[in-house]
Each structure stands twice: as structure tokens, then as C-alpha cells.
Design an enzyme around this catalytic site. Structure first.
Site, PDB file in Angstrom:
ATOM      1  N   HIS A  52       0.757  -1.813   0.031  1.00  0.00           N
ATOM      2  CA  HIS A  52       0.019  -0.219   0.067  1.00  0.00           C
ATOM      3  C   HIS A  52       0.791   1.535   0.649  1.00  0.00           C
ATOM      4  O   HIS A  52       2.348   0.914  -0.015  1.00  0.00           O
ATOM      5  CB  HIS A  52      -1.244  -0.265   1.482  1.00  0.00           C
ATOM      6  CG  HIS A  52      -1.129  -1.834   1.103  1.00  0.00           C
ATOM      7  ND1 HIS A  52      -2.334  -1.384   0.238  1.00  0.00           N
ATOM      8  CD2 HIS A  52      -1.597  -2.266   1.824  1.00  0.00           C
ATOM      9  CE1 HIS A  52      -2.877  -2.645   0.771  1.00  0.00           C
ATOM     10  NE2 HIS A  52      -2.160  -3.791   1.890  1.00  0.00           N
ATOM     11  N   HIS A 144       2.542  -6.917   4.347  1.00  0.00           N
ATOM     12  CA  HIS A 144       1.388  -6.557   4.459  1.00  0.00           C
ATOM     13  C   HIS A 144       1.050  -7.036   6.327  1.00  0.00           C
ATOM     14  O   HIS A 144       1.505  -7.986   6.589  1.00  0.00           O
ATOM     15  CB  HIS A 144       0.708  -7.279   3.837  1.00  0.00           C
ATOM     16  CG  HIS A 144       0.894  -7.513   2.250  1.00  0.00           C
ATOM     17  ND1 HIS A 144      -0.063  -6.551   2.147  1.00  0.00           N
ATOM     18  CD2 HIS A 144       1.392  -7.520   1.277  1.00  0.00           C
ATOM     19  CE1 HIS A 144       0.419  -6.003   0.565  1.00  0.00           C
ATOM     20  NE2 HIS A 144       1.283  -6.919  -0.152  1.00  0.00           N
ATOM     21  N   GLU A 222       1.208 -12.129   5.423  1.00  0.00           N
ATOM     22  CA  GLU A 222       0.239 -11.359   6.074  1.00  0.00           C
ATOM     23  C   GLU A 222       0.734 -11.123   7.172  1.00  0.00           C
ATOM     24  O   GLU A 222       0.407 -12.411   8.512  1.00  0.00           O
ATOM     25  CB  GLU A 222      -0.458 -12.444   6.271  1.00  0.00           C
ATOM     26  CG  GLU A 222      -1.669 -11.913   4.907  1.00  0.00           C
ATOM     27  CD  GLU A 222      -1.979 -10.500   4.761  1.00  0.00           C
ATOM     28  OE1 GLU A 222      -1.629  -9.586   5.320  1.00  0.00           O
ATOM     29  OE2 GLU A 222      -2.394 -10.295   3.502  1.00  0.00           O
TER      30      GLU A 222
END
Length: 257
Positions: A52, A144, A222
Site C-alpha cells: 500500500h 502486509h 501477512e
């Protein structure tokens, strides 16, 4: 002038001493050269992809633009998630990446980040994959934090699924990379495998452009569920993020060696 004259005097003394006495005086005797230890990741290229970006939310027209990921079309990028206290995923991934980068560089690796700061927009998933490809990365790790239901906790590693004719060559090395990252992250952080998805901390997917388009060994991690209070507390803690980065460095070292 004085510095110029000093050179010949020293040389002459050295020649005279060695000529008259056979062996050179102790001060002039050659000492064995000790080669420095080779840095364990010397010659390796690692691309770190902090997920992001800080400016994404303010530019929906750009990040919602559809891009080709081989087996479909998806948004260029997304805003990511955040903890209940407002610690954003884009800030988390940037913080971990900046802890990880100098660790890898100390081991001798050349490190490339897919974005230069946490203020920009994008880049698109297609561009992030291209950065790894163009760098001829030996390993690509996309960092992430998940935004799953609050009851789930733990981490998992995502590996590319096979898209015949597109990523055949990177499937096996990506799986080795994924296992190395998983094992090191579990050992270094003490976090459990995700309770809400994946199996034994590993998952294969074909819907992520960053993996689909990579021509180099690549995985996503993640690092925890930012919507879970326990995971969020750890991910918000600077000391624990450094443990995460140290664990990622250990996994990359294991894979690259």
C-alpha cells in the site's frame, strides 16, 4: 617538497637494509594478508515491497484503476487496513521494511524498495512486480498486515499459484522461499500460524497481481491480523516490529544461502 623527499629516503633505507643483511628487518617483513569474511548475502538482490502507500486513500481514481494481472483485472492498489487505534497497514509495512533493509544490507545484500516513502500513491501491483523483475531479484518479499475478522489471529505466508506459461519457473523457488520465511518468522516472533486462513501458515493464491506477474521468486507475508487486539498490540510496538524484521532477515538468509 619535504613530503616529496621523504619517499626516496625511506625507500633507500629499505633497500640498504635488505641488501646488507639478507632478511628484511622485522619492521619491513611482509605479514600475511587475511581476507575479510565474505558477507553471507554478498551479490544477492532482495526486493522489499511494503504494501500500500500513505497517499492511496486520497487518490481513489488512481488506485481504483483496473490493471491486468494475467488471469483477470484488479485495482491498481488499495488503501489497506488499520488497527482500532488507527495504526495503518501502509505505515506498518513501511516501518517493518525500514527495519529490514539495513539488516539485509549488513549481510551484504543489495536491497531495493518498491516505494521511496510512505507519502505517495501506488505504485500499482503491476509496477511493483516489474521492479522485482527488472532488478533481477533473488527474492521478493511483500510485507502486509491482514484485515480479517477480529476473532482470527496469527500470520501466514502467501505463495504464487501456477499460471501455465507465465510463472512456471518461479513456483518451486517461491515455495522454498515461503517455507523459509514461515519457519523463521514463527521461530523469531513466537506468533502462531493464522487461525482463520491458510494451512500451517502457508497459502497459495492466483489472484494477487504482485505474485502473478513476478518472474522472480516471490512471496507475500501477512504479519498478523490488524483487526485482532492481540496482533494489533504487537504490530504497533516498535520493538516487536524489529523482531519481525529480524525474523524476515533470517528467513531470507536461510533461503539465499
Amino acid at each position: 617538497m619535504r613530503a616529496y623527499r621523504a619517499g626516496p629516503v625511506v625507500v633507500a633505507t629499505l633497500v640498504l637494509s635488505t641488501a646488507c643483511g639478507g632478511a628484511a628487518p622485522a619492521a619491513y617483513q611482509a605479514t600475511p594478508t587475511v581476507s575479510p569474511l565474505r558477507e553471507p548475502l554478498a551479490g544477492k538482490v532482495v526486493v522489499i515491497d511494503p504494501g500500500h502507500n500513505g497517499g492511496n486513500a486520497a487518490h481513489p481514481e488512481e488506485i481504483n484503476r483496473q490493471v491486468d494481472i494475467i488471469n483477470g483485472r484488479k485495482a491498481c492498489n488499495t488503501t489497506g487496513t488499520e488497527t482500532d487505534d488507527g495504526y495503518t497497514e501502509h505505515a506498518f509495512t513501511w516501518d517493518v521494511a525500514n527495519d529490514l533493509k539495513p539488516m539485509l544490507e549488513k549481510l551484504g545484500a543489495k536491497v531495493v524498495l518498491t516505494r521511496p516513502d510512505d507519502k505517495g500513491v501506488g505504485p500499482c501491483v503491476t509496477e511493483r512486480a516489474a521492479i522485482g523483475n527488472e532488478a533481477r531479484a533473488d527474492a521478493v518479499v511483500s510485507i502486509h498486515g491482514d484485515g480479517a475478522a477480529p476473532g482470527g489471529h496469527g500470520f501466514h505466508v502467501i505463495m504464487p499459484g501456477l499460471l501455465p506459461g507465465h510463472n512456471d519457473d518461479v513456483i518451486k523457488p517461491s515455495r522454498r522461499l515461503g517455507r523459509a520465511i514461515r519457519d523463521a518468522f514463527r521461530a523469531g516472533t513466537g506468533l502462531p500460524y493464522a487461525t482463520y486462513t491458510a494451512r500451517n501458515g502457508l497459502q497459495t493464491r492466483t489472484d494477487l497481481g504482485g505474485l502473478n506477474l513476478s518472474k522472480r521468486p516471490a512471496v507475500f507475508i501477512e504479519c498478523g491480523n490488524m483487526r485482532n487486539d492481540g496482533d494489533a498490540a504487537k504490530m504497533s510496538d516498535a520493538a516487536f516490529r524489529k523482531r519481525m524484521a529480524t525474523s524476515l532477515a533470517a528467513g531470507l538468509r536461510r533461503y539465499l544461502n
